[in-house]
Design an enzyme around this catalytic site. Sequence first.
Site, PDB file in Angstrom:
ATOM      1  N   THR A   1     -13.987 -20.627  -0.867  1.00 41.74           N
ATOM      2  CA  THR A   1     -14.292 -21.601  -2.289  1.00 41.74           C
ATOM      3  C   THR A   1     -16.116 -21.504  -2.174  1.00 41.74           C
ATOM      4  O   THR A   1     -16.218 -20.677  -1.076  1.00 41.74           O
ATOM      5  CB  THR A   1     -13.955 -23.148  -1.099  1.00 41.74           C
ATOM      6  OG1 THR A   1     -15.611 -23.034   0.088  1.00 41.74           O
ATOM      7  CG2 THR A   1     -12.911 -22.903  -0.013  1.00 41.74           C
TER       8      THR A   1
ATOM      9  N   HIS B   1      -3.338 -16.498  -7.141  1.00 41.07           N
ATOM     10  CA  HIS B   1      -2.990 -17.225  -6.278  1.00 41.07           C
ATOM     11  C   HIS B   1      -1.563 -16.984  -5.881  1.00 41.07           C
ATOM     12  O   HIS B   1      -0.817 -17.520  -4.520  1.00 41.07           O
ATOM     13  CB  HIS B   1      -3.715 -18.651  -6.177  1.00 41.07           C
ATOM     14  CG  HIS B   1      -2.363 -19.589  -7.028  1.00 41.07           C
ATOM     15  ND1 HIS B   1      -3.274 -19.915  -8.796  1.00 41.07           N
ATOM     16  CD2 HIS B   1      -2.178 -20.196  -7.721  1.00 41.07           C
ATOM     17  CE1 HIS B   1      -2.697 -20.641  -9.320  1.00 41.07           C
ATOM     18  NE2 HIS B   1      -1.765 -20.670  -8.466  1.00 41.07           N
TER      19      HIS B   1
ATOM     20  N   ASP C   1     -12.626 -27.327   6.320  1.00 43.02           N
ATOM     21  CA  ASP C   1     -13.939 -28.554   6.757  1.00 43.02           C
ATOM     22  C   ASP C   1     -13.101 -29.722   6.279  1.00 43.02           C
ATOM     23  O   ASP C   1     -11.524 -29.483   5.861  1.00 43.02           O
ATOM     24  CB  ASP C   1     -14.483 -28.073   5.836  1.00 43.02           C
ATOM     25  CG  ASP C   1     -14.775 -28.224   4.271  1.00 43.02           C
ATOM     26  OD1 ASP C   1     -13.354 -28.300   3.982  1.00 43.02           O
ATOM     27  OD2 ASP C   1     -15.307 -27.692   3.147  1.00 43.02           O
ATOM     28  N   ALA C   2     -13.628 -31.028   6.130  1.00 42.07           N
ATOM     29  CA  ALA C   2     -12.979 -32.058   6.204  1.00 42.07           C
ATOM     30  C   ALA C   2     -12.416 -32.112   4.844  1.00 42.07           C
ATOM     31  O   ALA C   2     -11.403 -32.907   4.160  1.00 42.07           O
ATOM     32  CB  ALA C   2     -14.029 -32.886   6.408  1.00 42.07           C
ATOM     33  N   ASN C   3     -13.014 -31.551   4.025  1.00 35.77           N
ATOM     34  CA  ASN C   3     -12.961 -32.168   2.343  1.00 35.77           C
ATOM     35  C   ASN C   3     -11.939 -31.243   1.448  1.00 35.77           C
ATOM     36  O   ASN C   3     -10.432 -31.538   1.377  1.00 35.77           O
ATOM     37  CB  ASN C   3     -14.600 -31.752   1.816  1.00 35.77           C
ATOM     38  CG  ASN C   3     -13.710 -31.464  -0.235  1.00 35.77           C
ATOM     39  OD1 ASN C   3     -13.815 -32.566  -0.422  1.00 35.77           O
ATOM     40  ND2 ASN C   3     -13.735 -30.604  -0.713  1.00 35.77           N
ATOM     41  N   THR C   4     -11.858 -29.766   2.652  1.00 36.12           N
ATOM     42  CA  THR C   4     -10.169 -29.397   1.952  1.00 36.12           C
ATOM     43  C   THR C   4      -9.424 -29.617   2.780  1.00 36.12           C
ATOM     44  O   THR C   4      -8.009 -30.035   2.851  1.00 36.12           O
ATOM     45  CB  THR C   4     -10.914 -27.445   2.582  1.00 36.12           C
ATOM     46  OG1 THR C   4     -11.833 -26.940   1.575  1.00 36.12           O
ATOM     47  CG2 THR C   4      -9.602 -26.727   2.169  1.00 36.12           C
TER      48      THR C   4
ATOM     49  N   ASN D   1     -17.929 -32.834  11.666  1.00 38.87           N
ATOM     50  CA  ASN D   1     -19.141 -33.468  12.123  1.00 38.87           C
ATOM     51  C   ASN D   1     -18.485 -34.362  13.410  1.00 38.87           C
ATOM     52  O   ASN D   1     -16.836 -34.480  12.591  1.00 38.87           O
ATOM     53  CB  ASN D   1     -19.840 -33.799  11.409  1.00 38.87           C
ATOM     54  CG  ASN D   1     -20.792 -35.017  12.756  1.00 38.87           C
ATOM     55  OD1 ASN D   1     -20.603 -36.403  12.693  1.00 38.87           O
ATOM     56  ND2 ASN D   1     -21.761 -34.556  13.487  1.00 38.87           N
TER      57      ASN D   1
ATOM     58  N   CYS E   1     -25.348 -30.094  13.621  1.00 39.58           N
ATOM     59  CA  CYS E   1     -26.644 -30.107  13.231  1.00 39.58           C
ATOM     60  C   CYS E   1     -27.377 -31.617  14.591  1.00 39.58           C
ATOM     61  O   CYS E   1     -27.861 -32.158  13.895  1.00 39.58           O
ATOM     62  CB  CYS E   1     -25.309 -31.775  12.476  1.00 39.58           C
ATOM     63  SG  CYS E   1     -24.235 -32.587  13.685  1.00 39.58           S
TER      64      CYS E   1
END
Length: 196
Positions: free
Chosen positions: A45, A82, A98-101, A134, A167
């Site tokens: 991405t 794709h 990740d959280a977004n995907t 996180n 973090c």
Amino acid sequence: MEKKLFNIIIGVTGSVATIKLPLLIESLLNINNVENGYKFEVICTERSKHFFKITDIPECCSLFDDAVEWSSWNQRGDPVLHIELGKWADMLVIAPLDANTLAKISQGICDNLLTCTVRAWDVSKPLLFCPAMNTLMYKHPITATQIQTLKGWGYKDIPPIEKKLICGDTGIGAMAEVDTIVQRIKTIAQDHVKNK
């Protein structure tokens, strides 16, 4: 004896755990042997590019991003990247997810090359995902629901581990260790080839 090739797409997303992509590829290349060979392609991405250098990816792996998707199609009849990647691959591994995907995939949103490839994925083939985010994001109630949605489609997960995160927070959410991911890929690939 002819070497059996097993084609794997590695998807990476906007998680700091993407810094482990070169190590993951190197570790996977090391499990190639005389009887079984693994071929890898990488889908990244746009946000994932922040965490690795393209020069760190071995030349044997092609790297695909949104720009390649859009530049490879010009007119009706041209291959759709794709779709073609999904047909080529025997397995899709998203490490890290990740959280977004995760949220996008669980809702069927396909707005980049990786999410489009997942949306067009043949669910009879293995898809392995490794969440990484996180601790506060991972513990949010929606995360478990979204992971369960993916597992309900037959996708397999390698849960995150607990450690001190980049973090500075300490808790669950770090991507599983590369060795754990490689062993799981190897097991799934062997089972898949055996049952073909």
